[in-house]
Design an enzyme around this catalytic site. Structure first.
Site, PDB file in Angstrom:
ATOM      1  CD  GLU A  45      -2.662   1.074   2.646  1.00 36.89           C
ATOM      2  OE1 GLU A  45      -3.711   1.736   2.703  1.00 36.89           O
ATOM      3  OE2 GLU A  45      -2.275   0.343   3.585  1.00 36.89           O
ATOM      4  CE  LYS A 130      -8.012   2.150   3.507  1.00 35.57           C
ATOM      5  NZ  LYS A 130      -6.895   2.098   4.491  1.00 35.57           N
ATOM      6  CB  CYS A 164      -4.970  -1.309   4.325  1.00 34.74           C
ATOM      7  SG  CYS A 164      -4.369  -1.541   6.004  1.00 34.74           S
TER       8      CYS A 164
END
Length: 312
Positions: A45, A130, A164
């Site tokens: 990430e 995200k 994540c």
């Protein structure tokens, strides 16, 4: 469509807060993974220019110099870093997923936690932002919208990716499955640098294995290898008791393929065969025959959000 591929999870460290140097390292690592026979290569990430670990260790007023550094070293989709990685993927004939901090066009000060997907033809297949930055990550990143919740065509089937903590977002994962996802990439920072001690990899496993099992697909989980050099720059202690990192590939039965790579830099490989997914999906296909859509229904808004709607 080819059914067999070799997946690679690259558990390495960036040249922290140095966009150019980390891009060079990504290219080097791509070449090494390709030399190991990898077809699909996944990076951690926000690998370029590095994860903003200060958001978990410093208050906003103290972290402003780091925020400015991230803005300065972030990546633009039309920048030379993306072009260089795409060119490398073409020369190697590999598919890659690389985490970046994306600098948004026309939005000075707005950044996104973004995974970029590259094709073996040297194209940028697309990106995923995200949806919701986790806890203190909101200091660094804005949240994405439904326009980048998508899957991407590879020679081995459709690939999806989540960053994540959003890998525990059941609805986001379900949407990717409904889009035909066959390969998934879940990427993470190093837990050693998040300001606390993590003594086991349970949270990682619970974020990656369920999607492989529920979706009957191959899930590549990749985490950054954390180094004391980063904590030294932040003025915090490096937690030696933490397990630091773990990466690996999980099959459609939810089990790891081979050994997981724990606590050390390196690349872990796994040989995958999509033909293994069919018998399992004949039993459980949760976006098809093994569901009741007259009882349960998901709505996904994939419109891009804009600040203003102009009508001329």
């Amino acid at each position: 469509m080819e059914t067999k591929f070799r997946a690679a999870a690259v558990q390495e460290s960036p040249i922290w807060m140095d966009r150019a140097a980390t891009t060079d390292k990504v290219i080097k690592l791509l070449k090494e993974a390709a030399a190991g026979g990898a077809d699909i290569i996944a990076f951690p990430e926000s690998f370029i220019p590095g994860f903003p670990y200060w958001v978990f260790s410093q208050p906003l007023n103290a972290s402003m110099p780091w925020q400015l550094k991230l803005q300065d070293q972030g990546v633009r989709m039309d920048g030379p870093e993306i072009a260089a990685i795409a060119k490398t993927c073409k020369s190697l004939g590999v598919t890659a997923v690389v985490g970046i901090t994306e600098i948004a066009d026309g939005r000075l000060g707005t950044m996104y936690n973004t995974n970029v997907v590259f094709s073996p033809d040297g194209e940028v297949l697309g990106k995923h932002r995200k949806l919701i930055p986790t806890v203190s990550e909101k200091q660094a990143w804005a949240g994405g919208d439904g326009s980048t919740l998508s899957v991407f065509d590879t020679p081995y089937g459709k690939l999806g990716t989540l960053c994540c903590g959003e890998n525990i977002n059941t609805l986001a994962r379900f949407a990717l499955l409904d889009m035909g996802e066959r390969i998934h990439v879940a990427n993470f920072p190093s837990v050693a640098l998040l300001g606390g001690e993590f003594n086991d990899d349970t949270e990682f496993l619970l974020s990656v294995q369920p999607h492989a099992y529920e979706g009957k697909l191959f899930s590549i989980g990749v985490m950054e290898y954390g180094t004391p050099e980063i904590t030294q720059q932040l003025g915090i202690a490096f937690p030696k008791k933490s397990y630091n990192c773990v990466s690996g590939v999980f099959g459609p039965d939810g089990k790891p393929i081979g050994d997981l790579l724990r606590g050390t830099p390196g690349t872990v490989f796994a040989d995958c065969d999509l033909a293994q997914t069919l018998p399992l999906r004949l039993i459980h296909e949760i976006t098809g025959h093994y569901n009741k859509f007259d009882v349960l229904k998901l709505t996904v808004d994939r419109r891009e959000r804009t600040a203003v709607d102009y009508i001329d």
